[in-house]
Write an enzyme that holds these catalytic residues in place. Structure first.
Site, PDB file in Angstrom:
ATOM      1  N   LEU A 186       0.829  -1.216   0.000  1.00 28.16           N
ATOM      2  CA  LEU A 186       0.000   0.000   0.000  1.00 28.16           C
ATOM      3  C   LEU A 186       0.858   1.258   0.000  1.00 28.16           C
ATOM      4  O   LEU A 186       0.489   2.263  -0.595  1.00 28.16           O
ATOM      5  CB  LEU A 186      -0.896   0.017   1.246  1.00 28.16           C
ATOM      6  CG  LEU A 186      -1.808  -1.197   1.435  1.00 28.16           C
ATOM      7  CD1 LEU A 186      -2.559  -1.088   2.754  1.00 28.16           C
ATOM      8  CD2 LEU A 186      -2.777  -1.341   0.267  1.00 28.16           C
ATOM      9  N   GLY A 209       4.533  -7.007   9.393  1.00 33.47           N
ATOM     10  CA  GLY A 209       5.334  -6.718  10.587  1.00 33.47           C
ATOM     11  C   GLY A 209       6.064  -7.929  11.130  1.00 33.47           C
ATOM     12  O   GLY A 209       7.231  -7.833  11.516  1.00 33.47           O
ATOM     13  N   GLU A 210       5.417  -9.079  11.143  1.00 29.47           N
ATOM     14  CA  GLU A 210       6.041 -10.272  11.741  1.00 29.47           C
ATOM     15  C   GLU A 210       6.994 -10.955  10.769  1.00 29.47           C
ATOM     16  O   GLU A 210       8.122 -11.299  11.145  1.00 29.47           O
ATOM     17  CB  GLU A 210       4.973 -11.279  12.205  1.00 29.47           C
ATOM     18  CG  GLU A 210       3.702 -10.695  12.813  1.00 29.47           C
ATOM     19  CD  GLU A 210       3.908  -9.859  14.052  1.00 29.47           C
ATOM     20  OE1 GLU A 210       4.854 -10.123  14.809  1.00 29.47           O
ATOM     21  OE2 GLU A 210       3.124  -8.906  14.260  1.00 29.47           O
TER      22      GLU A 210
END
Lengths: 720, 214
Positions: free
Chosen positions: A612, A686-687
């Site tokens: 995005l 994020g992970e």
């Protein structure tokens, strides 16, 4: 001023956004952050503010025999010293939680469960006075023998929850009868989140039953619920404000005892209380990635096809609360294998409760599984990427469902090319340049791609400014920027016409920033709200261009037009398995005489669906890689088990990566939309940015030296 | 810009401490600080007349020029420049990350040199010129380093950013930004847990190579 463009190698954050064709957005809150105007939780200028400082237990297990607070109370400026003896009872701590285990109840009784457990809170009119007075509090204890060492207590592991039930697919321990076997134990030490912003709270009672807090939290709505529950208040009477959060990585996923203590202290002294944890407090107050023992056993045929995977893990938690995480899950899901069994156990120790740290259990599990896969590749003499491709799961091995999207093979290709994988030698320890061993390693990661419910208000104002509001926090990943990026696409307006309002519990609800779900969840809600708003304009437009929002508002005599939309996933999702995927490639240099490991080049590639906001996404990805490098090479919270006390609870002794440790890390994205998961095609990142990194480093170190390090961090002593 | 601002601080409490300050003064004078404390103060402490002396010692006048504004302050000798900036002057752009000089989040310029303000007592910088992140831009016009940090996304959560930027400006001024390696070495006192390091290097290189006046 205009900054001159210069071509800088490895600098990809100036690439255009291929979704819009325009240059990628810079962080929407960037100007506030570079000018020092972004306000974090300890930075609100509240009238009549007083200061709290925590006092921790100096013993590890036992009961408090006596606490002497007299000297502290008599020190200049001290307003109150709270202990279990004088603190008003916290209503939520009483009666209605019959469970013997749960969050630590602060100032509740004389029990000490771990070293550093808060036993007093000193409140004074200045920080200096509170800090000095905190040194005057003394306590005596009846101590008992403590246990802080997981490795000497592995036999005490228990299965604590239904979810931790042993998993068996096909035949258990099938690896044992395979022609080629790998069977090894892996250890990761305790790692501490250590965001740069110290956890801090300002608590102020606005009325007898109304409280406002500025606190470091990943979820303003969950903090609101927790504080309301503790003090038996209607949730609307608790205002939580956190527009800026100075990093967290999981440490601010829940409301901690010090936050409850600050709210309580504010009530006691009748003034707003600011409580900023010290860096040492950060090691014992806000969770950590738990010390974990693992054993992975792999069996394969000579063709490299896996015939059996067995993954066992034992983690640690506190004695007062169980914390479990998905350490072994990755082995159930990552590779196509007919026989898989996993087992997860938990040991209660005299330590504080862990909490998810970036990539949580999956990062721990991936270190073991992906190290073992590397070991297997050498046992088979098959290239590690080729080995993974021979066991590539086209459908979810745990339930045979199709994936909503999986472009991991593409990610392998991109990463291999960027690191220069063809330069790698399959025989370890064979490349020596300028006195350094050179090695290449890779490892993969995966994490569930979730989407939950989010409500967004989209409001077009008369001046053409679009205001987007929701109660999510932006702890650094660039949530606000991604929201603006989605909205510019739908509304066809420039980003500087968009105002993002976040981090306030009075806004429409969104989930806590955690578990790699926010881009997919809030991004979709922004998409849906903007689409609805645009439709509204279209229906009013008549002959006017429906995108001339200012003109339509004027024609309609409106000073604004807004919609509030709740957006969540539909039932079709049950048919699919949804994951984000990553692969990390490392080129390392290892010095033969000193054992020093230097990361020479790091490449991370993600299948995180449609990207995005390319600039912030790239930063998030390289940041996760760097955190993984810290996990691999330096991070370790060390307890002296004789005393049960941390010995390196500061940044001089607990090493995190600094500039000199980090090369130009490069991040790439497959960038293909997952249109099943959500309308914008985004998956979380994020992970997966961190999951697999530690194994990639360990595998590269093996390739460089022929030495397999199975216990993190990979410090020089382990290579000599 | 000369704008003298007097900061009125609460009076030191009186009567709340029976023994503590006296004991503190006694112990500190007798044990460690004899060389630093006037003999008269030691005698006064011994003679139990030290409460007034302690009260007088508790605050010291300090003059600071912060971002071009003169401040006349009354501070405790143990107050750090960091806490004075954040708690007394409401200049919260300077961050507290460790309070032990281990993370660099509190970096400010004192007479043009970068220092960790958490390791600097306010009384040590009496009469000096302090520049914080709030004083770097010229009004609405950002400093080139601030522009470059935005452009290269040299941050995520933003908490270490003011310290990074103050350090980065000083790094160039010191002549320690001549290569990627040198920048990494001389920026290693500023921790970024989000891991924006490569972007920070890019931002510094661009400002350095662009020849901007920093």
């Amino acid at each position: 001023m205009k900054v001159k463009e210069t071509a800088i190698p490895g600098n990809h954050n100036l690439m255009p956004d291929d979704r819009t064709g325009k240059s990628a957005l810079s962080r929407v809150d960037g100007r506030l952050k570079v000018t020092g105007k972004a306000k974090y939780s300890a930075e609100y200028n509240v009238k009549d503010l007083v200061y709290g400082v925590m006092v921790g237990s100096s013993v590890t297990k036992g009961t408090i025999k006596s606490i002497d607070t007299k000297k502290a109370e008599n020190a200049p400026g001290v307003l109150s010293v709270l202990t279990y003896l004088n603190a008003p009872k916290i209503p939520g701590y009483q009666a209605d939680n019959p469970s013997p285990k749960g969050p630590l109840k602060i100032f509740y009784n004389n029990q000490v469960y771990f070293n550093g457990q808060p036993i007093a809170l000193v409140v004074a009119d200045t920080f200096e006075r509170a800090l000095f007075a905190s040194t005057l509090v003394t306590a005596t204890y009846d101590t008992e023998a403590h246990q802080t060492n997981l490795l000497t207590n592995l036999d005490k592991g228990v299965s604590t929850r239904r979810e931790d039930k042993d998993f068996v697919k096909g035949q258990a321990n099938a690896w044992q009868s395979a022609p080629v076997k790998v069977d090894a134990e892996y250890i990761i030490p305790t790692e501490v989140h250590n965001p740069m912003e110290l956890h801090a709270i300002i608590a102020r009672w606005d009325a007898g039953d109304k409280v406002s807090v500025y606190t470091k939290t990943q979820g303003v709505k969950s903090s609101q619920r927790s504080i309301a529950q503790a003090f038996k208040l209607p949730p609307d009477n608790v205002q939580v404000t956190a527009p800026f959060v100075g990093g967290a990585f999981g440490s601010a996923l829940r409301t901690w005892p010090h936050e409850i203590a600050a709210v309580l202290a504010s009530k006691v002294v009748g003034k707003p209380v600011k409580l900023v944890l010290s860096r040492a407090d950060m090691f014992t107050s806000v969770g950590y990635r738990p010390f974990t023992w693992q054993k992975v056993s792999l069996g394969a045929g000579a063709d490299g096809k896996l015939t059996g995977i067995t993954h066992e893990a034992t983690g640690q938690s506190s004695v007062y609360e169980d914390f479990t995480e998905g350490v072994v899950n990755i082995s159930q899901l990552m590779y196509a294998c007919p026989n898989i069994n996993t087992r997860y156990r938990l040991v209660s120790l005299n330590v504080n409760t862990p909490t998810p740290m970036r990539g949580p259990g999956e990062a721990t599990g991936a270190f073991a599984l992906e190290s073992a896969m590397d070991e297997l590749s050498y046992a088979l003499n098959i290239d590690p990427i080729e080995l993974r491709m021979r066991n590539y799961a086209e459908t979810d091995p745990s339930n045979n469902k199709p994936y909503s999207s999986k472009f991991l093979a593409e990610a392998y290709k991109i990463g291999a090319e960027k690191i220069g994988w063809t330069e790698r030698s399959q025989k370890p320890g064979t490349i020596l340049q300028n006195g350094w061993h050179i090695g290449y390693g890779m490892a993969a990661g995966m994490f569930g791609a979730h989407r939950s419910s989010s409500t967004v208000t989209a409001k077009m104002q008369a001046d053409g400014t679009l205001v987007l509001q929701t109660a999510v926090t932006d702890i650094g990943p660039g949530t606000g920027t991604a929201m603006a990026s989605v909205a510019t696409g739908v509304m066809d307006i420039p980003a500087d016409k968009i105002k993002i309002v976040l981090g306030d519990s009075s806004l429409p609800p969104s989930p806590t920033q955690g578990g790699s779900q926010i881009a997919a969840t809030v991004g979709s809600a922004v998409h849906d709200a903007c689409t609805e708003l645009k439709e509204k304009f279209k229906s009013m437009a008549g002959n006017t261009d429906p995108a001339d929002y200012i003109k339509i508002l004027k024609q309609q005599g409106l000073d604004h037009l807004e919609v509030t939309t709740t957006s969540k996933s539909g039932p079709e999702q049950g048919k699919y398995s949804m994951y984000s995927w990553s692969v990390h490639f490392m080129r390392v240099l290892v010095h033969p005489a000193t054992g020093v490991v230097k990361i020479d080049k790091a490449i991370s590639v993600a299948d995180a669906g449609q990207i995005l906001s390319p600039k912030t996404a790239r930063s998030q990805m390289i940041g996760g890689t760097i955190m993984g490098i810290g996990m691999a090479l330096m991070e370790e919270a060390v307890i002296d088990h004789r005393y049960g006390r941390l010995v390196n609870n500061n940044f001089a002794d607990y090493h995190v990566p600094v500039q000199a440790d980090i090369p130009q890390v490069e991040a790439y994205f497959v960038n293909k939309a997952d249109n099943i998961l959500n309308p914008i095609g985004a998956k979380g990142m994020g992970e997966i940015a961190t999951i697999g990194v530690a194994a990639a480093v360990a595998n590269a170190v093996y390739n460089a030296t022929g030495k397999r390090v199975r216990e993190l961090p990979i410090t020089p002593d382990k290579l000599l | 810009m000369e704008d003298e601002r007097a900061h009125i601080l609460p009076e030191a409490d009186s009567g709340t401490s029976e023994n503590s300050r006296r004991n503190f003064l006694k112990q500190s004078t007798l044990l460690t600080a004899i060389a630093l404390t006037p003999a008269t103060a030691v005698k006064a402490a011994e003679a139990h007349v030290d409460e007034k002396i302690a009260g007088a010692f508790e605050k010291m006048p300090v003059k600071l020029e912060v971002n071009g504004i003169n401040h006349s302050l009354s501070v405790e000798p143990r107050a750090t420049l960091l806490d004075i900036l954040r708690e007394q002057l409401d200049l919260t752009g300077t961050k507290k990350g460790c309070d032990h000089g281990q993370c660099g989040a509190c970096t400010v310029h004192v007479d043009g040199r970068r220092v960790n303000s958490c390791l600097t007592l306010g009384v040590m910088v009496n009469g000096k010129k302090i520049t914080t992140i709030e004083g770097l831009a010229k009004g609405d016009e950002l400093h080139p380093m601030q522009e470059a940090f935005i452009k290269h996304d040299g941050f995520q959560c933003g908490y270490c950013t003011p310290g990074q930027i103050m350090s980065a400006v000083a790094c160039i001024r010191e002549g320690h930004a001549n290569s990627e390696m040198e920048i990494r070495e001389y920026m290693s006192g500023n921790i970024c847990r989000c891991g924006a390091y490569p972007n920070i290097v890019n931002a510094i290189q661009e400002v350095k190579e662009g020849g901007f006046k920093v």
